[in-house]
Scaffold this active site. Structure first.
Site, PDB file in Angstrom:
ATOM      1  N   GLY A 130      25.153  48.194  49.083  1.00  0.00           N
ATOM      2  CA  GLY A 130      25.775  48.335  50.396  1.00  0.00           C
ATOM      3  C   GLY A 130      25.700  47.050  51.197  1.00  0.00           C
ATOM      4  N   SER A 164      30.968  49.256  44.719  1.00  0.00           N
ATOM      5  CA  SER A 164      31.226  49.623  43.325  1.00  0.00           C
ATOM      6  C   SER A 164      30.399  50.836  42.918  1.00  0.00           C
ATOM      7  CB  SER A 164      30.888  48.452  42.397  1.00  0.00           C
ATOM      8  OG  SER A 164      31.665  47.323  42.696  1.00  0.00           O
ATOM      9  N   GLU A 247      22.588  38.467  40.711  1.00  0.00           N
ATOM     10  CA  GLU A 247      23.924  38.964  40.359  1.00  0.00           C
ATOM     11  C   GLU A 247      24.666  37.967  39.465  1.00  0.00           C
ATOM     12  OE1 GLU A 247      27.663  41.028  42.721  1.00  0.00           O
ATOM     13  OE2 GLU A 247      26.509  39.481  43.732  1.00  0.00           O
ATOM     14  N   SER A 364      34.003  35.281  48.178  1.00  0.00           N
ATOM     15  CA  SER A 364      35.312  34.647  47.989  1.00  0.00           C
ATOM     16  C   SER A 364      35.169  33.151  47.712  1.00  0.00           C
ATOM     17  CB  SER A 364      36.182  34.856  49.233  1.00  0.00           C
ATOM     18  OG  SER A 364      35.669  34.103  50.315  1.00  0.00           O
ATOM     19  N   GLU A 366      36.522  30.701  49.190  1.00  0.00           N
ATOM     20  CA  GLU A 366      36.345  29.906  50.404  1.00  0.00           C
ATOM     21  C   GLU A 366      34.871  29.859  50.816  1.00  0.00           C
ATOM     22  OE1 GLU A 366      40.474  31.211  50.064  1.00  0.00           O
ATOM     23  OE2 GLU A 366      38.556  32.246  49.944  1.00  0.00           O
TER      24      GLU A 366
END
Length: 385
Positions: A130, A164, A247, A364, A366
Site C-alpha cells: 500500500g 497489485s 524490490e 516512473s 522521470e
C-alpha cells in the site's frame, strides 16, 4: 543447503528439483501468470508455491534462522535463473517473500518476525503493498493516507491505488502519515494492516489487457494493532526506501531470462514471416540482443544503483513491445474477438499493451532520473513549489 555448497552445485540442485516436481498436476502451469496474466490459474499456482514451501524452496535468500536457506547472492541468482529457464509459473507470493520479508528481517521487531515470517515462508498469508496513491504515485513522499493511534490500535483512513493482487491478499503493508501536520518524507509510518475487516474496500482496475491485477484500496476506519508498525513511528520513509531496494534485487535476473525468451521467440517469428528481410527490423532485433547483454552485465555489477537498473530494463522491455507490433505487421492491429466481450489478445499484443506500464510502475522514468541525478550524481535538486 550446505554453507560450502558451490553455486553450480546449488544450480544443479534447483534444476533437478524443478524437473522432478514441475510434473503431474503442476505440469500445465508452465508459463502461466506474470505481468498482465496474473489471473491465470491463480489457485493452482498458489498450490504449487505451497508445494515449493513444503520442500524448502521459498525464501531461499533469507537467513536460516528465519526459515530460509541462507543462499548467497550468487546462489539466489542461480535459483531465479533456473526457475525462469524451467518456465515455471509466475510466483504469487513475491510481495511477501521478496519485499516485506527482508524488510521485517532488517527493520521489524522480534515479535513481528515470529508472527509474520513463518506465514510468508509457508505461503499461508499473501501480502500487497500500500504505497501509491492517486496524488502520490511516483511522488511517494506526497502520501495523504493517515493513521492515528487510539486505545492501543491504529485507525487508518485514505486511498491506495495500483495495488497489485490486493484482491487476493490477506495483509497489506501501508505507508501512512502518522504525525499530524507533517509534510513530505517526515512523519510517515509503515503499518501492517489486515485486509479482511470492515473499513477495507478493494476495487479492481481493468487494464488495457482486459485483466485486473491492480486495484484501488480504500481504508475507512480500518484498524490494526499498535505493535504492527515497522520501525519507529515516523520512520516510515527509511523503511519504504529499504523495501524499494529489495524490490529491485536479484529476482530481476530471472526476469531477464523471460526477456530473453520473448526476444528469441520474436526473432523466430521475424524469420518465419519474412519481417527479418527488412534491414530496420533486423537492426532493431540486433540492438535488442545487445541491450539485453548490457542489462545482465549491469545487474551483475556490484554497487549498481537500483534506479539505474529500473530505467534500463523498463525502456528496453517497452521498446521490445513496440518492435513486436512491427514484426507482426498489420495483424497486430486487430484482436481475435474484437467485437466480443472481452476481446482476446495474442501474446504479442499483450506484451505491447502491458509493457506500456513498465516505465510507470515501481517508480516512473522521470522520478528515477531525478533520483540518479540528485542522489547519485550530486546534481542540484529539482525546483519544487
Amino acid at each position: 543447503m550446505s554453507s560450502v555448497e558451490s553455486v553450480e552445485e546449488f544450480r544443479t540442485e534447483v534444476r533437478n528439483w524443478l524437473r522432478a516436481h514441475l510434473t503431474g498436476r503442476f505440469a500445465d502451469l508452465k508459463g502461466c501468470g506474470g505481468p498482465g496474466r496474473e489471473h491465470e490459474a491463480f489457485a493452482e499456482r498458489l498450490a504449487w508455491e505451497r508445494h515449493m514451501a513444503e520442500h524448502g524452496w521459498t525464501c531461499v535468500g533469507w537467513p536460516v534462522e528465519y526459515g530460509g536457506r541462507g543462499a548467497s547472492t550468487a546462489q539466489q541468482i542461480a535459483f531465479h535463473e533456473e526457475y525462469a529457464l524451467a518456465d515455471a509459473p509466475a510466483r504469487v507470493n513475491h510481495i511477501g517473500e521478496q519485499l516485506l520479508g527482508p524488510t521485517l528481517i532488517a527493520h521489524g521487531t522480534d515479535e513481528q518476525r515470529r508472527r509474520f515470517l513463518p506465514q510468508i515462508r509457508a505461503v499461508a498469508e499473501l501480502w500487497c503493498q500500500g504505497y501509491s496513491e492517486p496524488d502520490a504515485g511516483s511522488d511517494l513522499a506526497g502520501v495523504r493516507t493517515r493513521a492515528a493511534l487510539h486505545d492501543g490500535r491504529w485507525t487508518v483512513d485514505g486511498q491506495k491505488t495500483w495495488t497489485s493482487l490486493a484482491h487476493e491478499a490477506q495483509w497489506c503493508f501501508v505507508l501512512a502519515r502518522t504525525t499530524p501536520g507533517s509534510r513530505r518524507h517526515v512523519g510517515l509510518s509503515c503499518l501492517l494492516v489486515p485486509m479482511d475487516q470492515p473499513g477495507v474496500e478493494v476495487r479492481p482496475i481493468t487494464q488495457l489487457t482486459g485483466t485486473s491485477e491492480f486495484n484501488e484500496v480504500f481504508f475507512d476506519g480500518a484498524r490494526t494493532d499498535a505493535a504492527h508498525v515497522v520501525g519507529a513511528p515516523g520512520d516510515g520513509w527509511a523503511v519504504a526506501m529499504a523495501t524499494l531496494g529489495y524490490e529491485r534485487g536479484v529476482s530481476t535476473l530471472g526476469q531477464q531470462v523471460g526477456f530473453r525468451r520473448e526476444l528469441d521467440a520474436l526473432a523466430a517469428l521475424a524469420r518465419a514471416n519474412g519481417a527479418l528481410a527488412d534491414p530496420l527490423i533486423a537492426d532493431r532485433l540486433a540492438r535488442a540482443w545487445t541491450g539485453l547483454q548490457a542489462m545482465r552485465a549491469t545487474a551483475l555489477r556490484p554497487g549498481t544503483a537500483p534506479s539505474t537498473a529500473k530505467l534500463y530494463w523498463a525502456r528496453w522491455h517497452r521498446d521490445l513491445g513496440e518492435l513486436a507490433m512491427d514484426v507482426c505487421g498489420a495483424a497486430s492491429l486487430t484482436a481475435a474477438g474484437a467485437h466480443g466481450d472481452p476481446y482476446e489478445l495474442d501474446d504479442w499484443q499483450r506484451l505491447f499493451l502491458f509493457s506500456r506500464a513498465d516505465t510507470l510502475y515501481a517508480g516512473s522514468d522521470e522520478i528515477q532520473r531525478n533520483i540518479v541525478a540528485e542522489r547519485i550524481l550530486g546534481l542540484p535538486k529539482e525546483v519544487r513549489a
